[in-house]
Design a protein around this motif. Structure first.
Motif, PDB file in Angstrom:
ATOM      1  N   VAL A  34     -13.362  -3.206  -7.078  1.00 13.90           N
ATOM      2  CA  VAL A  34     -12.453  -3.482  -5.950  1.00 13.90           C
ATOM      3  C   VAL A  34     -13.227  -3.822  -4.677  1.00 13.90           C
ATOM      4  O   VAL A  34     -12.734  -4.546  -3.822  1.00 13.90           O
TER       5      VAL A  34
ATOM      6  N   THR B 167      -5.413   5.762  -5.696  1.00 10.55           N
ATOM      7  CA  THR B 167      -5.060   5.239  -4.375  1.00 10.55           C
ATOM      8  C   THR B 167      -6.096   4.254  -3.851  1.00 10.55           C
ATOM      9  O   THR B 167      -5.753   3.161  -3.397  1.00 10.55           O
ATOM     10  N   LEU B 168      -7.348   4.653  -3.914  1.00  4.04           N
ATOM     11  CA  LEU B 168      -8.387   3.851  -3.263  1.00  4.04           C
ATOM     12  C   LEU B 168      -8.486   2.430  -3.826  1.00  4.04           C
ATOM     13  O   LEU B 168      -8.395   1.465  -3.078  1.00  4.04           O
ATOM     14  N   PRO B 169      -8.618   2.285  -5.150  1.00  2.00           N
ATOM     15  CA  PRO B 169      -8.717   0.900  -5.645  1.00  2.00           C
ATOM     16  C   PRO B 169      -7.466   0.081  -5.394  1.00  2.00           C
ATOM     17  O   PRO B 169      -7.544  -1.102  -5.085  1.00  2.00           O
TER      18      PRO B 169
ATOM     19  N   VAL C 272     -13.650  -7.501  -4.479  1.00  2.00           N
ATOM     20  CA  VAL C 272     -12.441  -8.344  -4.429  1.00  2.00           C
ATOM     21  C   VAL C 272     -12.304  -9.061  -3.075  1.00  2.00           C
ATOM     22  O   VAL C 272     -12.118 -10.282  -3.043  1.00  2.00           O
ATOM     23  N   PRO C 273     -12.401  -8.367  -1.936  1.00  2.00           N
ATOM     24  CA  PRO C 273     -12.262  -9.081  -0.649  1.00  2.00           C
ATOM     25  C   PRO C 273     -13.285 -10.215  -0.457  1.00  2.00           C
ATOM     26  O   PRO C 273     -12.890 -11.316  -0.039  1.00  2.00           O
TER      27      PRO C 273
ATOM     28  N   ALA D 189      -5.383   0.294  -2.903  1.00  2.00           N
ATOM     29  CA  ALA D 189      -5.297  -0.108  -1.491  1.00  2.00           C
ATOM     30  C   ALA D 189      -6.246  -1.272  -1.204  1.00  2.00           C
ATOM     31  O   ALA D 189      -5.868  -2.263  -0.571  1.00  2.00           O
ATOM     32  N   VAL D 190      -7.475  -1.147  -1.717  1.00  2.00           N
ATOM     33  CA  VAL D 190      -8.459  -2.214  -1.466  1.00  2.00           C
ATOM     34  C   VAL D 190      -8.058  -3.485  -2.210  1.00  2.00           C
ATOM     35  O   VAL D 190      -8.221  -4.598  -1.704  1.00  2.00           O
ATOM     36  N   LEU D 191      -7.507  -3.280  -3.402  1.00  2.71           N
ATOM     37  CA  LEU D 191      -7.081  -4.432  -4.192  1.00  2.71           C
ATOM     38  C   LEU D 191      -5.999  -5.228  -3.453  1.00  2.71           C
ATOM     39  O   LEU D 191      -6.055  -6.460  -3.386  1.00  2.71           O
TER      40      LEU D 191
ATOM     41  N   PHE E 167      -5.513  -5.379  -0.295  1.00  5.24           N
ATOM     42  CA  PHE E 167      -6.133  -6.089   0.829  1.00  5.24           C
ATOM     43  C   PHE E 167      -6.874  -7.336   0.321  1.00  5.24           C
ATOM     44  O   PHE E 167      -6.766  -8.417   0.898  1.00  5.24           O
ATOM     45  N   GLY E 168      -7.608  -7.161  -0.764  1.00  5.63           N
ATOM     46  CA  GLY E 168      -8.404  -8.272  -1.289  1.00  5.63           C
ATOM     47  C   GLY E 168      -7.551  -9.424  -1.793  1.00  5.63           C
ATOM     48  O   GLY E 168      -7.892 -10.583  -1.613  1.00  5.63           O
TER      49      GLY E 168
ATOM     50  N   VAL F 193       0.841  -1.212   0.000  1.00  4.94           N
ATOM     51  CA  VAL F 193       0.000   0.000   0.000  1.00  4.94           C
ATOM     52  C   VAL F 193       0.872   1.256   0.000  1.00  4.94           C
ATOM     53  O   VAL F 193       0.628   2.193  -0.776  1.00  4.94           O
TER      54      VAL F 193
END
Lengths: 368, 367
Positions: free
Chosen positions: B24, A278-280, B27-28, A282-284, A286-287, A188
């Motif tokens: 996204v 940034t947002l996608p 995705v989790p 960061a979440v990506l 994590f996912g 990240v």
């Protein structure tokens, strides 16, 4: 060389300055590192010690011996002594997996050579826990018969362990979670170092700057990696002090985590250059963490889950990192590959990641 | 009401232009689904090598008990040398050897079923230990659990609480669904808040003749509609596949709980979007909040089985009530406690919205 080092330092200073303005992001990143340790621990707590009511209506010596076997049945039961009514109520409300009743007269009957029927109620809601109970009760019964030296018990299991001592599930998981921490935190922050340039529309200035771009990027990533290393070090301290896990080879652990941080900072930068938001990104990260973590042998040696998953695990540096960390902390060998092979592989991953980050950032900058 | 609908429409339009954000957000949950599938493999069978050196009927009988237990073992029958190689290469987690002279030892009453275990972690090691013990028990007590006398002098009289077992992957479908609601709801509404700040459109919204509650209600409505757009087809598909199969009469309660959870997730998201303004901060905060809400709420565990202090802590986690309610509606024959779960989820959602309104007011005053 001095000029390049000056550019490197300038890049690092710029990144540190940016991060200094985003203290909350930094704090949340460190919190995320700790969060993973907590989550992994929660997961580790669920796989064993099924909460089970123990209704002992006998209290005789044979009953006590049988209870000891239940307690020793390979971390299967968390026995909770209670009365029949409480057991019935708690199992009906979903608070227990099973209820075992030792009937009155158990000790006398067993001593007299009679077979006693042991009432067991199982909440067969989840097959995973139900299967554990189904296997654990016979396990306790065989141990009871073996230790009581009853005639007619002709076969016993003779276990030989490859490792002199068992490693608990939470200590096993928590160590591999450090690789996960490095992935998320460094990924990240590495991505942030690049996406902030795209989002702040300062990428053009990179092109116009009369300095080697690669060194500027290296400086930025160095700063992001340094901060990631601090976060991962904090998580490592939690593992060492909070969980009481000691490392057999602390130097090896430190080196592994440092290389992991370097790799994932570079991969983060590459992802940041590709996605530019940034947002996608960061979440990506994590996912994607969970699948990468799982196929890399973080829960158990990945080859035990089949050849396909084991081969898939090699597609990520976490595979080698987990092997080195489990070796460094517990002295375990969780991959067929040797420690040296895993160390070399991790080093190669670092080279690949650095080249990928450099190439993608340069290309995307030109494209902009 | 018109103002509320206008804000909702505006937010939906923003979402339509941000498909990457929706991508996204799922995705989790997809990663969690992958985890469940992998765990389904790893929590059941363990790879084990069997070496049968004995040739008598007792050896063959022992071997047949092990071979027939395909619930526990993923078995490779091989030679001793090969079994050692497989163990070294980690292709198997244990080797079981029925030694030469097993039949003679059985006749003397002192036979040993030898096994070598790669005990790197107790999780699967204990599974194998239990399975081997069960196989051994079968030899001397083949009718264990059938109400007959046996040399162990203890007989299992097992009663199962339910008619059917819920397979591990079906049991874990509910957490995946919950993570989907949490991620889309929290991330979706939080993203809108950060977007307003970063694109400086928050000022325009403040100038509109809308009260704080109306604005929050509009944002909430938009986010809930978006979450519904993802959730409804997913639930429909899972129901069609049979992964969601509540007892008769439980569908209304299930739908109410899913809707209340969606409102709760969006409420948390609106609050996070109002408090943390920058996209990076919002992203990290939503990931952390969703993670804790999911795991401490019992998404992947049964809270009642955790240590007391964790059970106490989880009482402050709103998703715990959602998960408790969902489990009750899906897996239990009655709806005991579901009304209370709904009330708790609703109360937490309301508290989240009140927090969002307060945060927006504080921002407006500061502006």
């Amino acid at each position: 060389v001095r000029e390049r080092l000056r550019v490197l330092w300038a890049g690092a200073r710029v990144e540190l300055e940016l991060l200094n303005r985003r203290r909350l992001v930094v704090a949340l990143t460190v919190l995320e590192a700790i969060t993973f340790l907590v989550l992994v621990s929660l997961f580790g707590l669920t796989g064993s010690m099924a909460p089970t009511a123990l209704v002992d209506l006998d209290h005789g010596p044979r009953a006590q011996a049988f209870v000891r076997e239940l307690e020793a049945a390979h971390h299967s039961f968390s026995l909770r002594p209670m009365g029949p009514a409480a057991a019935k109520r708690q199992i009906a409300s979903g608070r227990l997996v099973a209820s075992i009743t030792i009937p009155k007269g158990f000790s006398d009957d067993v001593s007299a050579g009679r077979t006693v029927s042991l009432p067991i109620v199982v909440d067969n809601l989840d097959t995973d826990l139900t299967d554990d109970i189904r296997e654990a009760v016979p396990s306790a019964i065989t141990a009871f018969g073996r230790h009581s030296k009853f005639p007619g018990v002709r076969v016993v299991a003779a276990e030989r362990d490859l490792i002199p001592r068992d490693t608990g599930y939470v200590p096993y998981l928590i160590v591999s979670a450090l690789a996960l921490d490095a992935l998320v935190v460094a990924g990240v922050l590495g991505a942030l170092a690049i996406t902030s340039e795209f989002e702040g529309r300062t990428m053009l200035q990179w092109r116009l700057a009369p300095v080697p771009q690669g060194w500027l990027l290296a400086g930025k990533l160095l700063a992001a990696a340094a901060l990631s290393l601090v976060a991962v070090a904090a998580a490592t301290l939690v593992v060492l002090l909070g969980y009481g896990v000691s490392a057999r080879n602390m130097l090896g652990v430190a080196a592994t985590l440092t290389v992991c941080v370097a790799i994932f900072t570079c991969f983060g930068a590459a992802a940041g250059a590709l996605i530019r938001r940034t947002l996608p990104v960061a979440v990506l990260f994590f996912g994607l963490t969970l699948p990468v973590y799982i196929v890399s042998g973080a829960l158990e040696p990945s080859r035990f889950d089949g050849e396909k998953l084991w081969k898939l695990g090699h597609a990520s540096p976490v595979y080698s990192a987990v092997a080195l960390l489990e070796g460094g902390f517990h002295g375990l060998r969780v991959t067929p590959e040797s420690t040296a092979a895993n160390a070399v592989t991790l080093g190669l991953w670092a080279l690949v990641a650095a080249m990928l980050a450099g190439t993608l950032v340069r290309r995307r900058t030109v494209a902009r | 009401m018109r103002g509320v609908w206008t804000v909702a429409r505006l937010d939906l339009a923003v979402w339509r232009r941000s498909p990457w954000a929706l991508a996204v957000a799922v995705v989790p949950p997809l990663a969690m689904l992958f985890l469940v599938k992998i765990l389904t493999l790893s929590v059941t069978q363990q790879p084990v090598a069997l070496v049968v050196q004995g040739h008598g009927p007792a050896s063959q009988r022992m071997a047949s008990f092990i071979k027939e237990d395909d619930e526990s073992y993923l078995l490779t029958v091989t030679s001793l040398a090969d079994s050692k190689r497989l163990l070294k290469q980690q292709k198997v987690a244990a080797t079981i050897v029925i030694p030469r002279g097993f039949d003679r030892a059985v006749a003397r009453g002192h036979a040993r079923l030898e096994y070598t275990l790669n005990n790197v972690s107790i999780d699967f090691s204990d599974d194998i230990r239990r399975s081997v013990d069960r196989s051994v028990a079968q030899f001397d007590a083949p009718h264990l659990g059938e109400g007959k006398a046996n040399p162990y002098r203890v007989e299992i009289n097992q009663t199962e609480l339910r008619n059917t077992n819920v397979p591990f992957d079906v049991y874990q479908t509910m957490p995946v669904l919950l993570l989907l609601i949490l991620n889309v709801g929290v991330l979706g509404s939080a993203l809108l808040g950060s977007r307003d700040h970063e694109r400086r459109t928050a000022g325009f919204l403040r100038l509109t003749p809308l009260g704080g509650w109306s604005f929050v209600a509009g944002r909430l409505l938009g986010s809930v509609l978006l979450t519904g757009a993802v959730l409804v087809p997913t639930v429909g598909w899972l129901a069609w596949r049979g992964s969601i199969h509540p007892p008769p009469g439980h569908w209304p309660a299930l739908v109410a709980l899913l809707a209340a959870t969606a409102v709760l997730a969006c409420g948390i998201g609106v609050l996070l979007g109002a408090v943390f303004k920058h996209a990076a901060t919002v992203a990290l905060a939503t990931v952390i909040v969703s993670s804790y809400a999911f795991f401490l709420g019992g998404g992947f565990t049964t809270i009642a089985f955790l240590p007391d202090w964790l059970q106490l802590l989880s009482r402050a986690v709103p998703t715990r009530y959602a998960i408790d309610g969902l489990r009750q509606t899906l897996f239990y024959p009655d709806l005991r406690g579901v009304a209370a779960s709904l009330a708790f989820v609703g109360a937490f959602a309301f508290a989240g919205l009140a927090g969002a309104v307060t945060a927006l007011r504080v921002q407006a005053r500061a502006a």
